[in-house]
Design a protein around this motif. Structure first.
Motif, mmCIF file in Angstrom:
data_model
loop_
_atom_site.group_PDB
_atom_site.id
_atom_site.type_symbol
_atom_site.label_atom_id
_atom_site.label_comp_id
_atom_site.label_asym_id
_atom_site.label_seq_id
_atom_site.Cartn_x
_atom_site.Cartn_y
_atom_site.Cartn_z
ATOM 1 N N CYS A 50 9.443 -45.943 -30.764
ATOM 2 C CA CYS A 50 10.782 -46.071 -31.292
ATOM 3 C C CYS A 50 11.575 -44.721 -30.915
ATOM 4 C CB CYS A 50 10.942 -46.122 -32.681
ATOM 5 S SG CYS A 50 10.252 -47.540 -33.376
ATOM 6 N N SER A 66 19.551 -43.336 -35.179
ATOM 7 C CA SER A 66 19.561 -44.653 -34.452
ATOM 8 C C SER A 66 18.873 -44.693 -33.104
ATOM 9 C CB SER A 66 20.781 -44.927 -34.102
ATOM 10 O OG SER A 66 21.326 -44.091 -33.002
ATOM 11 N N CYS A 69 13.206 -49.695 -30.177
ATOM 12 C CA CYS A 69 11.689 -49.895 -30.679
ATOM 13 C C CYS A 69 11.232 -50.912 -29.917
ATOM 14 C CB CYS A 69 11.372 -49.909 -32.361
ATOM 15 S SG CYS A 69 11.566 -48.862 -33.356
ATOM 16 N N LYS A 82 16.740 -52.893 -31.826
ATOM 17 C CA LYS A 82 17.771 -51.870 -31.883
ATOM 18 C C LYS A 82 18.040 -51.468 -33.421
ATOM 19 C CE LYS A 82 22.315 -50.239 -30.559
ATOM 20 N NZ LYS A 82 23.490 -50.325 -29.823
ATOM 21 N N TRP A 83 17.739 -50.040 -33.813
ATOM 22 C CA TRP A 83 17.885 -49.882 -35.283
ATOM 23 C C TRP A 83 18.924 -48.641 -35.644
ATOM 24 C CZ3 TRP A 83 16.655 -44.845 -36.465
ATOM 25 C CH2 TRP A 83 16.120 -44.078 -35.557
ATOM 26 N N GLN A 84 19.132 -48.635 -36.806
ATOM 27 C CA GLN A 84 20.294 -47.405 -37.235
ATOM 28 C C GLN A 84 19.978 -47.382 -38.855
ATOM 29 O OE1 GLN A 84 24.074 -49.123 -36.701
ATOM 30 N NE2 GLN A 84 24.025 -50.556 -37.946
ATOM 31 N N THR A 95 19.048 -50.817 -40.751
ATOM 32 C CA THR A 95 18.829 -52.296 -40.289
ATOM 33 C C THR A 95 18.444 -51.940 -38.955
ATOM 34 O OG1 THR A 95 21.414 -52.356 -39.518
ATOM 35 C CG2 THR A 95 20.875 -52.963 -41.663
ATOM 36 N N PHE A 96 18.058 -53.404 -38.541
ATOM 37 C CA PHE A 96 17.729 -53.497 -37.195
ATOM 38 C C PHE A 96 17.672 -54.671 -36.725
ATOM 39 C CE2 PHE A 96 13.160 -53.774 -38.978
ATOM 40 C CZ PHE A 96 12.704 -54.840 -38.351
ATOM 41 N N SER A 111 18.317 -60.351 -37.838
ATOM 42 C CA SER A 111 18.698 -59.126 -38.626
ATOM 43 C C SER A 111 17.597 -58.939 -39.436
ATOM 44 C CB SER A 111 19.937 -58.974 -39.269
ATOM 45 O OG SER A 111 20.930 -59.263 -38.098
ATOM 46 N N LYS A 113 16.064 -55.379 -42.467
ATOM 47 C CA LYS A 113 16.516 -54.106 -43.163
ATOM 48 C C LYS A 113 15.072 -53.372 -43.357
ATOM 49 C CE LYS A 113 15.925 -56.442 -47.565
ATOM 50 N NZ LYS A 113 16.339 -56.588 -49.271
ATOM 51 N N TRP A 133 9.515 -52.259 -43.990
ATOM 52 C CA TRP A 133 10.265 -53.333 -43.494
ATOM 53 C C TRP A 133 10.411 -54.317 -44.586
ATOM 54 C CZ3 TRP A 133 8.441 -53.945 -37.682
ATOM 55 C CH2 TRP A 133 8.721 -52.800 -37.051
#
Length: 135
Positions: A50, A66, A69, A82-84, A95-96, A111, A113, A133
Protein backbone atom coordinates in the motif's frame (compact mmCIF):
# COMPACT_ATOMS: atom_id res chain seq x y z
CA UNK A 1 -16.43 -8.50 -1.98
CA UNK A 2 -16.06 -8.12 1.80
CA UNK A 3 -12.90 -9.65 3.22
CA UNK A 4 -13.11 -9.83 7.02
CA UNK A 5 -9.81 -10.18 8.83
CA UNK A 6 -6.51 -8.57 9.68
CA UNK A 7 -3.69 -7.01 7.67
CA UNK A 8 -0.37 -7.02 9.54
CA UNK A 9 1.87 -4.33 8.07
CA UNK A 10 5.35 -2.86 8.18
CA UNK A 11 5.68 0.78 7.10
CA UNK A 12 8.77 2.10 5.32
CA UNK A 13 9.09 5.65 4.05
CA UNK A 14 10.34 9.14 4.66
CA UNK A 15 8.96 11.71 7.10
CA UNK A 16 9.24 15.40 6.29
CA UNK A 17 8.98 17.90 9.12
CA UNK A 18 6.53 20.62 8.07
CA UNK A 19 6.81 22.44 11.39
CA UNK A 20 7.56 21.40 14.96
CA UNK A 21 5.13 18.58 15.84
CA UNK A 22 3.82 18.24 12.27
CA UNK A 23 5.18 15.54 9.95
CA UNK A 24 4.21 14.47 6.44
CA UNK A 25 5.13 10.83 5.74
CA UNK A 26 5.34 9.25 2.29
CA UNK A 27 6.01 5.55 1.88
CA UNK A 28 4.53 2.07 1.79
CA UNK A 29 2.70 -0.21 4.19
CA UNK A 30 3.21 -3.85 3.21
CA UNK A 31 2.46 -7.23 4.73
CA UNK A 32 -0.02 -10.11 4.68
CA UNK A 33 -3.81 -10.30 5.00
CA UNK A 34 -5.33 -13.05 7.17
CA UNK A 35 -9.02 -13.73 6.53
CA UNK A 36 -10.99 -14.70 9.65
CA UNK A 37 -12.50 -17.64 7.71
CA UNK A 38 -9.06 -19.14 7.02
CA UNK A 39 -7.83 -21.20 4.03
CA UNK A 40 -9.81 -20.85 0.81
CA UNK A 41 -11.42 -17.54 1.80
CA UNK A 42 -11.09 -14.16 0.08
CA UNK A 43 -7.50 -12.83 0.17
CA UNK A 44 -6.38 -15.26 2.91
CA UNK A 45 -2.57 -15.19 3.06
CA UNK A 46 -2.42 -12.65 0.20
CA UNK A 47 0.42 -10.18 -0.04
CA UNK A 48 -0.57 -6.53 0.33
CA UNK A 49 1.43 -3.44 -0.72
CA UNK A 50 0.00 0.00 0.00
CA UNK A 51 1.82 3.11 -1.21
CA UNK A 52 0.48 6.13 0.60
CA UNK A 53 0.96 9.21 2.71
CA UNK A 54 0.15 10.24 6.27
CA UNK A 55 -0.21 13.83 7.49
CA UNK A 56 0.64 13.60 11.21
CA UNK A 57 -0.20 16.60 13.39
CA UNK A 58 1.12 15.66 16.84
CA UNK A 59 0.33 19.17 18.16
CA UNK A 60 -3.41 18.56 17.72
CA UNK A 61 -3.30 14.72 17.89
CA UNK A 62 -4.76 14.32 14.40
CA UNK A 63 -3.74 12.39 11.32
CA UNK A 64 -5.10 11.96 7.83
CA UNK A 65 -3.76 9.21 5.60
CA UNK A 66 -4.59 7.94 2.11
CA UNK A 67 -3.25 5.84 -0.71
CA UNK A 68 -3.72 2.72 -2.80
CA UNK A 69 -3.21 -1.00 -2.24
CA UNK A 70 -2.29 -3.89 -4.49
CA UNK A 71 -3.42 -7.26 -3.16
CA UNK A 72 -1.94 -10.38 -4.76
CA UNK A 73 -3.16 -13.85 -3.88
CA UNK A 74 -1.11 -17.05 -4.01
CA UNK A 75 -2.27 -17.71 -7.61
CA UNK A 76 -0.98 -14.31 -8.80
CA UNK A 77 -4.37 -12.63 -9.28
CA UNK A 78 -4.50 -9.02 -8.09
CA UNK A 79 -7.09 -6.62 -6.69
CA UNK A 80 -6.58 -2.87 -6.48
CA UNK A 81 -8.11 -0.43 -4.01
CA UNK A 82 -8.03 3.20 -2.91
CA UNK A 83 -8.11 3.96 0.83
CA UNK A 84 -8.40 6.87 3.25
CA UNK A 85 -8.23 7.13 7.03
CA UNK A 86 -8.61 9.81 9.70
CA UNK A 87 -7.84 9.59 13.40
CA UNK A 88 -5.36 10.51 16.08
CA UNK A 89 -1.65 9.88 15.55
CA UNK A 90 -1.94 6.25 16.77
CA UNK A 91 -5.27 4.83 15.52
CA UNK A 92 -7.88 5.73 12.94
CA UNK A 93 -10.96 4.56 11.06
CA UNK A 94 -11.15 4.49 7.31
CA UNK A 95 -12.77 3.21 4.16
CA UNK A 96 -11.57 1.66 0.95
CA UNK A 97 -13.06 1.11 -2.50
CA UNK A 98 -11.95 -1.50 -5.00
CA UNK A 99 -10.81 0.10 -8.25
CA UNK A 100 -10.14 -3.01 -10.35
CA UNK A 101 -8.44 -6.35 -10.55
CA UNK A 102 -7.00 -9.15 -12.66
CA UNK A 103 -7.97 -12.81 -13.08
CA UNK A 104 -10.70 -13.85 -10.63
CA UNK A 105 -10.83 -10.26 -9.30
CA UNK A 106 -11.63 -8.66 -12.68
CA UNK A 107 -14.65 -6.43 -12.11
CA UNK A 108 -14.22 -6.40 -8.31
CA UNK A 109 -16.14 -3.54 -6.69
CA UNK A 110 -17.54 -2.39 -3.39
CA UNK A 111 -16.98 -0.20 -0.36
CA UNK A 112 -15.33 -1.52 2.79
CA UNK A 113 -14.30 -0.22 6.20
CA UNK A 114 -11.17 -0.71 8.27
CA UNK A 115 -9.48 0.40 11.48
CA UNK A 116 -5.73 1.05 11.39
CA UNK A 117 -3.46 0.81 14.43
CA UNK A 118 0.19 1.81 14.62
CA UNK A 119 1.79 -0.46 17.21
CA UNK A 120 5.24 1.11 17.39
CA UNK A 121 7.80 3.30 15.70
CA UNK A 122 11.25 1.79 15.26
CA UNK A 123 14.40 3.87 15.85
CA UNK A 124 15.21 3.74 12.11
CA UNK A 125 11.96 5.57 11.19
CA UNK A 126 9.96 2.51 10.17
CA UNK A 127 6.73 1.43 11.89
CA UNK A 128 4.80 -1.76 12.68
CA UNK A 129 1.04 -2.08 12.91
CA UNK A 130 -2.12 -3.79 11.77
CA UNK A 131 -5.50 -3.00 10.28
CA UNK A 132 -8.75 -4.88 10.80
CA UNK A 133 -11.01 -5.05 7.75
CA UNK A 134 -14.82 -5.09 7.94
CA UNK A 135 -15.06 -6.08 11.62
Amino acid sequence: WKAVGEFGWFGVGKAHEIEKGHLFWIGEFSGTFFNDKGPGSLFHMAGVKCPGSNDLDFNNKKSKASGYCIIQDLQGDQAFLKWQLEGDTQDGAGTFEYTGGTGKYKGISGSNKFVGNRILNWADGTASGHATWNR
